[in-house]
Scaffold this motif. Structure first.
Motif, short mmCIF file in Angstrom:
data_model
loop_
_atom_site.label_atom_id
_atom_site.label_comp_id
_atom_site.label_asym_id
_atom_site.label_seq_id
_atom_site.Cartn_x
_atom_site.Cartn_y
_atom_site.Cartn_z
N UNK A 173 6.54 -5.06 -5.40
CA UNK A 173 5.28 -5.09 -6.14
C UNK A 173 4.53 -3.76 -6.08
N UNK A 174 4.69 -3.01 -4.97
CA UNK A 174 3.93 -1.78 -4.79
C UNK A 174 4.09 -0.76 -5.91
N UNK A 175 5.33 -0.39 -6.26
CA UNK A 175 5.49 0.60 -7.34
C UNK A 175 4.95 0.14 -8.69
N UNK A 176 5.03 -1.17 -8.96
CA UNK A 176 4.53 -1.68 -10.24
C UNK A 176 3.01 -1.56 -10.30
N UNK A 177 2.33 -1.95 -9.22
CA UNK A 177 0.88 -1.82 -9.19
C UNK A 177 0.47 -0.35 -9.19
N UNK A 178 1.20 0.47 -8.42
CA UNK A 178 0.89 1.89 -8.39
C UNK A 178 1.02 2.55 -9.74
N UNK A 218 0.81 -1.22 0.00
CA UNK A 218 0.00 0.00 0.00
C UNK A 218 0.84 1.26 0.00
N UNK A 219 1.92 1.25 0.78
CA UNK A 219 2.77 2.44 0.89
C UNK A 219 3.45 2.76 -0.44
N UNK A 220 4.09 1.76 -1.05
CA UNK A 220 4.85 2.00 -2.27
C UNK A 220 3.97 2.04 -3.51
N UNK A 221 2.69 1.76 -3.35
CA UNK A 221 1.74 1.96 -4.43
C UNK A 221 1.54 3.46 -4.69
N UNK A 222 1.77 4.25 -3.65
CA UNK A 222 1.46 5.67 -3.73
C UNK A 222 2.68 6.57 -3.58
N UNK A 223 3.52 6.27 -2.59
CA UNK A 223 4.56 7.21 -2.19
C UNK A 223 5.62 7.53 -3.26
N UNK A 224 6.07 6.56 -4.07
CA UNK A 224 7.09 6.92 -5.06
C UNK A 224 6.61 7.96 -6.08
N UNK A 225 5.30 8.12 -6.20
CA UNK A 225 4.75 9.01 -7.23
C UNK A 225 4.13 10.27 -6.62
N UNK A 249 -5.27 5.30 -7.33
CA UNK A 249 -4.20 4.71 -6.52
C UNK A 249 -4.40 5.02 -5.04
N UNK A 250 -4.78 6.27 -4.73
CA UNK A 250 -5.04 6.62 -3.33
C UNK A 250 -6.19 5.84 -2.74
N UNK A 251 -7.24 5.65 -3.53
CA UNK A 251 -8.41 4.90 -3.05
C UNK A 251 -8.06 3.43 -2.85
N UNK A 252 -7.28 2.86 -3.77
CA UNK A 252 -6.89 1.45 -3.65
C UNK A 252 -6.03 1.23 -2.41
N UNK A 253 -5.05 2.12 -2.19
CA UNK A 253 -4.20 1.99 -1.00
C UNK A 253 -5.03 2.16 0.27
N UNK A 254 -5.99 3.09 0.25
CA UNK A 254 -6.86 3.30 1.39
C UNK A 254 -7.70 2.06 1.67
N UNK A 255 -8.25 1.46 0.62
CA UNK A 255 -9.05 0.26 0.80
C UNK A 255 -8.25 -0.91 1.34
N UNK A 256 -7.00 -1.01 0.90
CA UNK A 256 -6.13 -2.08 1.39
C UNK A 256 -5.94 -1.98 2.89
N UNK A 257 -5.74 -0.77 3.41
CA UNK A 257 -5.52 -0.62 4.84
C UNK A 257 -6.80 -0.82 5.65
N UNK A 273 -2.10 1.89 -11.74
CA UNK A 273 -3.26 2.64 -11.26
C UNK A 273 -3.15 4.13 -11.57
N UNK A 274 -1.93 4.67 -11.42
CA UNK A 274 -1.74 6.10 -11.62
C UNK A 274 -1.90 6.49 -13.09
N UNK A 275 -1.63 5.55 -13.99
CA UNK A 275 -1.87 5.82 -15.41
C UNK A 275 -3.34 6.10 -15.68
N UNK A 276 -4.21 5.53 -14.83
CA UNK A 276 -5.64 5.82 -14.94
C UNK A 276 -5.95 7.12 -14.22
N UNK A 277 -5.60 7.19 -12.93
CA UNK A 277 -5.86 8.39 -12.14
C UNK A 277 -5.15 8.23 -10.80
N UNK A 278 -4.52 9.30 -10.32
CA UNK A 278 -3.86 9.24 -9.02
C UNK A 278 -4.88 8.98 -7.91
#
Length: 403
Positions: free
Chosen positions: A156-161, A30-37, A172-180, A164-169
């Protein structure tokens, strides 16, 4: 992977411990899905000025690294289970706000919530896992599995992020939020209810000040935490000195991506041989010492490989990751030996806070030197970092005694 987890003791863990191990995967996913971007989103996406983006990023780091000790103390007061669940919920809210916020005050609130959530659940998750695995060898295997799972999430986080970010940031934020949120439910369902009740000594009125004084009055704990802080000093240069070196030598984003990918892959693959062959032969103290020394040797690679900067950088990443895999899980597994009867989450928070201060000092010092000098060998920046790891490793080997 099944063979690796079997050797590392996965099947010997009860369900609660397995959930805590898998937390490492999910937390980092969840963290690296969002934070690198995030920095790119704040600047290019929202048009924030550099100083504003810096405030958001800096506040997130400070609210986590600077509050590990208060977060651990709250975990001991509230109970580890409650603190873990509360941290997951807070991070869920923080990531949702980071994805959808468009103004600076909301972004700052989101950064603070995201950082403090980590300071709240990380020490309690470590303390809970250590409590569930009281035998030293069992605990060592559990933390080694946790480290391996964390590295898999980091990979895996940055790859999945990115997908998702190619669609909309915001996606990605909603997906990470749902995971937590899912993680919060898992902790509520699987972690033992006993973890929600403070111990008798904590209920009797152990204050923040009393806990703080008790931590500082344990010389063996101070010595151990001081040596582990060198790890944070060295490892976090992966995000400062290493990119600066790559930029200075015009190595391109491909080389830098290869460095981080290699680091994560070794973090997933190396725990099995380390836990199977090296640690049982050397023992915990010597293994931690060797790990720190290998990390120190990593920073000599740019100095030795002066004429081949790309190979030097990959060599640095390899040695840094191998050394980290050798010593980092043992830090967490060994801490209860030094904390004694002190509150466990507070002790983990204490170790993390000292490490955070060392990382901050390293960032400030190396950052200032980068502004005045060069990273080209024979730069004494590399030699100093290398010597720090070698000396800390030798001290860990000679001064730390673990039965």
């Amino acid at each position: 992977m099944r063979v690796v987890t079997g050797v590392l003791g996965w099947h010997s863990l009860d369900t609660s411990a397995k959930v805590l191990v898998l937390n490492g995967l999910a937390f980092n996913l969840g963290f690296y899905m969002l934070m690198p971007y995030l920095a790119q989103h704040l600047g290019a996406g929202l048009g924030l000025a550099g100083w504003a983006a810096g405030w958001v990023m800096g506040l997130r780091v400070f609210s986590q690294q600077g509050l590990f000790l208060p977060g651990g103390w709250l975990g001991d007061r509230l109970g580890h289970r409650r603190a873990i669940i509360a941290g997951c919920v807070l991070r869920s809210v923080g990531f949702l706000l980071l994805g959808w916020a468009r103004d600076l005050p909301t972004l700052l609130l989101a950064a603070a919530l995201t950082g403090f959530a980590g300071a709240l659940f990380t020490p309690s998750a470590q303390a809970c896992l250590a409590t569930l695995c009281p035998e030293p060898e069992h605990r060592r295997s559990a933390f080694s599995l946790h480290n391996m799972a964390s590295q898999a999430g980091m990979l895996a986080g940055p790859l999945l992020g990115m997908l998702l970010i190619r669609v909309d940031f915001r996606l990605a934020g909603s997906a990470a939020s749902g995971l937590f949120l899912v993680l919060a439910w898992l902790q509520w369902y699987w972690l033992p209810a006993a973890g929600a009740t403070p111990t008798a000594s904590e209920s009797a009125g152990a204050s923040w000040r009393r806990t703080w004084r008790a931590l500082w009055r344990k010389p063996a704990l101070l010595r151990f935490c001081g040596l582990t802080a060198v790890y944070q000093l060295l490892f976090h240069q992966l995000y400062l000195a290493v990119p600066a070196y790559a930029q200075q030598h015009a190595l391109g984003e491909g080389t830098l991506s290869a460095v981080f990918t290699l680091s994560a892959l070794l973090g997933v693959a190396a725990p099995w041989p380390v836990d199977r062959w090296i640690v049982p032969r050397l023992g915990s103290a010597a293994s931690m010492g060797v790990g720190l020394m290998v990390m120190g040797m990593a920073f000599l690679a740019p100095w030795i490989g002066e004429s081949h900067p790309q190979a030097a950088l990959l060599g640095l990443a390899t040695l840094l990751s191998l050394g980290s895999t050798l010593c980092f899980p043992l830090f967490s597994a060994s801490l209860p030996h030094f904390s004694g009867d002190l509150p466990l989450a507070s002790s983990y928070g204490f170790m993390a806070s000292i490490g955070g201060c060392a990382a901050l000092l390293g960032h400030v010092t190396v950052g200032a030197l980068l502004g005045t000098g060069s990273l080209s060998p024979p730069s004494w920046i590399w030699i100093t970092l290398g010597a720090s790891g070698l000396l800390a490793g030798l001290a860990m080997w000679r001064l730390v005694h673990i039965p």
